[in-house]
Design an enzyme around this catalytic site. Structure first.
Site, PDB file in Angstrom:
ATOM      1  N   ASP A 532     -21.581   2.375 -31.830  1.00 24.42           N
ATOM      2  CA  ASP A 532     -22.258   2.532 -33.030  1.00 24.42           C
ATOM      3  C   ASP A 532     -21.084   2.283 -34.325  1.00 24.42           C
ATOM      4  O   ASP A 532     -20.094   2.043 -33.824  1.00 24.42           O
ATOM      5  CB  ASP A 532     -22.420   4.086 -33.275  1.00 24.42           C
ATOM      6  CG  ASP A 532     -22.967   4.223 -34.713  1.00 24.42           C
ATOM      7  OD1 ASP A 532     -24.103   3.799 -34.895  1.00 24.42           O
ATOM      8  OD2 ASP A 532     -22.389   4.910 -35.533  1.00 24.42           O
ATOM      9  N   GLU A 534     -19.858   2.335 -38.415  1.00 24.51           N
ATOM     10  CA  GLU A 534     -19.803   2.696 -39.555  1.00 24.51           C
ATOM     11  C   GLU A 534     -19.774   1.566 -40.631  1.00 24.51           C
ATOM     12  O   GLU A 534     -18.969   0.694 -40.307  1.00 24.51           O
ATOM     13  CB  GLU A 534     -19.091   3.884 -40.056  1.00 24.51           C
ATOM     14  CG  GLU A 534     -19.117   5.070 -39.150  1.00 24.51           C
ATOM     15  CD  GLU A 534     -20.293   5.635 -39.392  1.00 24.51           C
ATOM     16  OE1 GLU A 534     -20.823   5.564 -40.379  1.00 24.51           O
ATOM     17  OE2 GLU A 534     -20.845   6.764 -38.841  1.00 24.51           O
ATOM     18  N   GLU A 578     -20.680   5.557 -53.191  1.00 23.45           N
ATOM     19  CA  GLU A 578     -21.690   6.264 -52.820  1.00 23.45           C
ATOM     20  C   GLU A 578     -21.837   6.389 -51.258  1.00 23.45           C
ATOM     21  O   GLU A 578     -22.692   7.360 -50.767  1.00 23.45           O
ATOM     22  CB  GLU A 578     -23.119   5.785 -53.270  1.00 23.45           C
ATOM     23  CG  GLU A 578     -23.405   4.399 -53.033  1.00 23.45           C
ATOM     24  CD  GLU A 578     -22.844   3.379 -53.864  1.00 23.45           C
ATOM     25  OE1 GLU A 578     -23.179   2.202 -53.649  1.00 23.45           O
ATOM     26  OE2 GLU A 578     -21.966   3.639 -54.557  1.00 23.45           O
ATOM     27  N   HIS A 583     -20.389   8.416 -44.406  1.00 25.58           N
ATOM     28  CA  HIS A 583     -19.507   8.168 -43.116  1.00 25.58           C
ATOM     29  C   HIS A 583     -18.104   8.810 -43.304  1.00 25.58           C
ATOM     30  O   HIS A 583     -17.282   9.094 -42.344  1.00 25.58           O
ATOM     31  CB  HIS A 583     -19.133   6.607 -42.890  1.00 25.58           C
ATOM     32  CG  HIS A 583     -18.814   5.940 -44.245  1.00 25.58           C
ATOM     33  ND1 HIS A 583     -17.462   5.970 -45.010  1.00 25.58           N
ATOM     34  CD2 HIS A 583     -19.423   4.901 -44.948  1.00 25.58           C
ATOM     35  CE1 HIS A 583     -17.445   5.302 -45.881  1.00 25.58           C
ATOM     36  NE2 HIS A 583     -18.593   4.638 -45.931  1.00 25.58           N
ATOM     37  N   HIS A 673     -19.691  12.765 -37.342  1.00 25.66           N
ATOM     38  CA  HIS A 673     -19.040  12.490 -38.505  1.00 25.66           C
ATOM     39  C   HIS A 673     -18.439  10.994 -38.508  1.00 25.66           C
ATOM     40  O   HIS A 673     -18.044  10.717 -39.409  1.00 25.66           O
ATOM     41  CB  HIS A 673     -17.926  13.271 -39.112  1.00 25.66           C
ATOM     42  CG  HIS A 673     -18.472  15.023 -39.303  1.00 25.66           C
ATOM     43  ND1 HIS A 673     -19.705  15.199 -39.902  1.00 25.66           N
ATOM     44  CD2 HIS A 673     -18.272  16.101 -38.503  1.00 25.66           C
ATOM     45  CE1 HIS A 673     -19.869  16.394 -39.997  1.00 25.66           C
ATOM     46  NE2 HIS A 673     -19.085  17.066 -38.991  1.00 25.66           N
ATOM     47  N   ASP A 678     -21.340   9.623 -32.821  1.00 22.56           N
ATOM     48  CA  ASP A 678     -22.597   9.211 -32.761  1.00 22.56           C
ATOM     49  C   ASP A 678     -22.861   8.205 -31.485  1.00 22.56           C
ATOM     50  O   ASP A 678     -23.861   8.217 -30.908  1.00 22.56           O
ATOM     51  CB  ASP A 678     -23.103   8.198 -33.850  1.00 22.56           C
ATOM     52  CG  ASP A 678     -23.272   8.951 -35.153  1.00 22.56           C
ATOM     53  OD1 ASP A 678     -23.508  10.181 -34.982  1.00 22.56           O
ATOM     54  OD2 ASP A 678     -23.230   8.414 -36.386  1.00 22.56           O
TER      55      ASP A 678
END
Length: 718
Positions: A532, A534, A578, A583, A673, A678
């Site tokens: 995964d 971020e 934002e 993440h 987190h 993930d």
């Protein structure tokens, strides 16, 4: 046939049922009519056609509405119930059908829930019986895992293809330390189940060692082979290989793999070189100095009546040469002190651990309280900890017998390449003669006598022991001068907080054949990298960047939580405010981290020879694809998407978000987190989906890819 196709057929049948009888009857009547009657009927129908058509269409619309409602309530409701029932049968036993829809469907749902409750009670009883039967086997596995995990020597077991099927914690830490360098990425690991040992050690050397073992077996000799090799980072390793030869049903021992014990001898070789250099430094220039001293002494002996001025010059020559040699020896001893120590094997140990062991033994055997003052808890020393602790306790026993101190104190401080370990007490002064006597006597604690003397222990450590007084404080202490250790890198790797049995072995890999990724192999037979990312945002094509990559491996249907890749990436651009709450990665966390040019090659090596898995993989793969030109790294292996696979297994469910799938499949994840967490959650989902796919006849990677491409979500592009 899909549900929507069946609905369309039902609508067509309804239309035929409503219009068919009228059309057929009209046609038969028309055939029996005369021409005048036909003209009269035609004019009558044309005059009434709008009203009849409207009534027919209204009746048809009402029929379609009622049919669609019944279809939604009964057909689609039962389809959703069937998916839920399959979940109850396999993936999530605690899942229950929600009674909804018409009364008949609700009664069916309640009956299914009651049956599931009875089934669960029976299965719980079966599970209890199975658990009891497996208890002894599991206990043996735990013993093996604990034994292998805590061995002080690095051990790796491989099959004949060189695939790793067992390794212990020492091997993991050692090879991870070897992989680290000034430009290395901390996310990956060299060693892992199912990986090839040839990525770490030279294949030709291992094959030669195997040949030596086979020759020794043929000659009836002990099957063992030794060789020395270097790693890519220049470290020197000493390897010992022994065969694995389990007996088959006929009692014949057949070679199926080999055990490697690995020792990093880089430091010992370096110490040998430094020792040689120290000896060379000590002898360099000594010949000339000794010749000058001998000449001066000879002149003084041959001419005892020489003039005072000449005698003073010869004495000055002797004094200067002795001072020069003394200075050279002192400088060499300071520079090479650790290389000139005795060859008795010493271990690297925290000094505070030595003090703790001594405190426990003094308290247990002598009942003498002790305290610590000015103890450097980060100081490592080279020590034979058993003899050193015995020496401390023996001195404490002597002090108790002769001076009866109320308590003892320990102090540990560093002084350059030396460590000072002090045993302190308050009381009357001790004479130097008493101290020298204690130093030469065999050590004793109560009835336990050691053949070693205090001087033997000091010599074993290549150190010294001093007796000193603190007159102002009315205290005295024994000072042990010990060598400071430079422990291997693996001592500093904080990875001991692992819970559960370590996943360092998989004996099913004995039967593993070294093959490339075959799309027609079973899903359960392949090795996967579940990953995964971020990112700074959701638009890879508009400049968003990767800021973290996390991945875990699945081997033989097992999620290996301790074989992971986890690396934060410097995006070389400001983070979007934002996105930070999503993440949790801040500007301070990415500052100083490697950029994608360093991280992507390391991640590519971690995923080598595996199938990639991600949730909504199109998003993550787009980020990787956009970096191909910059890094030269391409991910060409097959990619499975758990979002698409979930849509294949449960096509009638409204959501296929990761959180919803986790709840649907009964998977509990502590926290999510970051990218690694993930990835672990996605891996758990995939393992649950594999048997559900098999129920639909999807058992290979090719079949899974083909089924995924037929889903609606496969059309989404980034």
């Amino acid at each position: 046939m899909k549900a929507k196709h069946r609905l369309l057929i039902a609508v067509v049948v309804l239309g035929l049922l409503m219009t068919g009888p009228f059309v057929v009857t009209s046609f038969l009547v028309w055939l029996d009519m005369k021409e005048a009657e036909r003209e009269l009927l035609t004019s009558l129908l044309l005059s009434r056609l709008p009203v009849g058509t409207m009534m027919t269409m209204s009746g048809f619309a009402v029929g379609v509405f009622i049919l669609h409602h019944l279809f939604k309530q009964y057909v689609e409701g039962l389809l959703r119930m069937s998916e839920t029932l399959r979940l109850m049968l396999g993936a999530n036993r605690n899942f229950r059908v929600t009674p909804e829809g018409p009364p008949e469907v609700q009664q069916l749902a309640r009956a299914a829930n009651d049956l599931a409750q009875q089934r669960d009670a029976l299965m719980d009883d079966v599970d209890t019986q199975i658990a009891r039967a497996k208890a002894s086997v599991e206990e043996e596995k735990n013993r093996l895992a604990a034994l292998m995990s805590e061995l002080a020597q690095a051990v790796v077991v491989c099959n004949l293809d060189g695939r790793i099927l067992l390794y212990n914690n020492r091997a993991r830490l050692q090879f991870k330390a070897l992989a680290q360098g000034p430009t290395s990425v901390a996310g990956g690991a060299l060693i892992g189940l199912g990986r090839s040992i040839y990525s770490i050690l030279e294949k030709s050397q291992i094959e030669h060692a195997r040949e030596v073992i086979e020759l020794r077996l043929g000659a009836g000799k002990t099957p063992i082979a030794n060789f020395t090799t270097t790693t890519r980072g220049g470290q020197l390793l000493r390897i010992q290989m022994v065969p694995v030869r389990p007996a088959n049903a006929e009692g014949e021992a057949k070679l199926s793999g080999y055990v490697l014990t690995v020792e990093n001898i880089t430091r010992s070789i370096e110490e040998e070189e430094r020792r040689d250099q120290a000896l060379h430094t000590l002898t360099q220039g000594s010949r000339a100095s000794i010749a000058n001293i001998r000449a001066a002494v000879a002149n003084l002996l041959d001419y005892p009546d020489m003039e005072p001025e000449m005698r003073a010059r010869f004495l000055s020559v002797i004094d200067d040469e002795v001072a020069t040699r003394s200075q050279a020896i002192e400088q060499t001893m300071h520079q090479f002190s650790d290389a000139l120590k005795t060859r008795w094997p010493l271990e690297d140990i925290l000094g505070v651990d030595v003090i703790a062991a001594a405190e426990r033994r003094i308290n247990d055997t002598l009942h003498l309280p002790s305290k610590r003052e000015e103890v450097d808890e980060t100081l490592w020393v080279k020590s034979d900890s058993f003899s050193l602790v015995f020496a401390l306790c023996a001195l404490a026993s002597k002090l108790q017998d002769h001076y009866e101190p109320r308590e003892l104190r320990f102090r540990l401080i560093a002084n350059g390449k030396l460590a000072y370990l002090d045993l302190i007490w308050a009381g009357p002064a001790m004479s130097s003669e008493t101290f020298y006597t204690w130093e030469g006597e065999p050590m004793q604690i109560g009835s336990e006598v050691s053949p070693l003397t205090l001087r033997d222990v000091i010599d074993r450590h290549g150190g010294e022991i001093w007796y000193e007084r603190e007159k102002a404080a009315h205290r005295a202490f024994f000072r042990f001068v010990l060598p400071v250790a430079t422990p291997d890198a693996e001592h500093f790797i904080e990875e001991r907080n692992v819970t559960g049995r370590p996943e360092y072995y998989d004996f099913d890999l004995f039967n593993f054949a070294d093959k490339s990724i075959d799309l027609d192999r079973k899903l359960s037979d392949l090795t996967y990298t579940v990953f995964d990312t971020e990112t700074t945002g959701l638009e890879p094509s508009n400049g968003d960047e990767i800021i973290q990559i996390g991945a875990a491996r699945i081997v033989n249907g097992r999620l290996l939580r301790q074989e992971t890749f986890n690396q934060i990436v410097d995006p070389e651009m400001p983070l979007k405010p934002e996105s930070i709450p999503i993440h949790g990665i801040t500007e301070d966390m990415v500052r100083g981290q490697p950029n994608i040019d360093l991280v992507l090659p390391a991640f590519h090596e971690f995923c080598e020879d595996t199938v990639l898995i991600a949730h909504n993989a199109a998003f993550d793969m787009r980020f990787l694809q956009l970096k191909e030109e910059r890094t030269g790294i391409r991910f060409t292996q097959p990619v499975l998407d758990t979002l698409l696979l979930s849509a294949v297994v449960h096509p009638n469910q409204e959501s296929h978000k990761l959180d919803v799938i986790l709840e649907r499949l009964g998977i509990t994840i502590g926290s999510r987190h970051n990218a690694l967490e993930d990835a672990v959650a996605t891996a758990e989902v995939f393992l649950k989906l594999v048997p559900l796919l098999a129920e639909q006849g999807i058992v290979t990677v090719r079949q899974a890819l083909e089924a995924s491409q037929k889903t609606y979500f496969a059309r989404v592009k980034y």
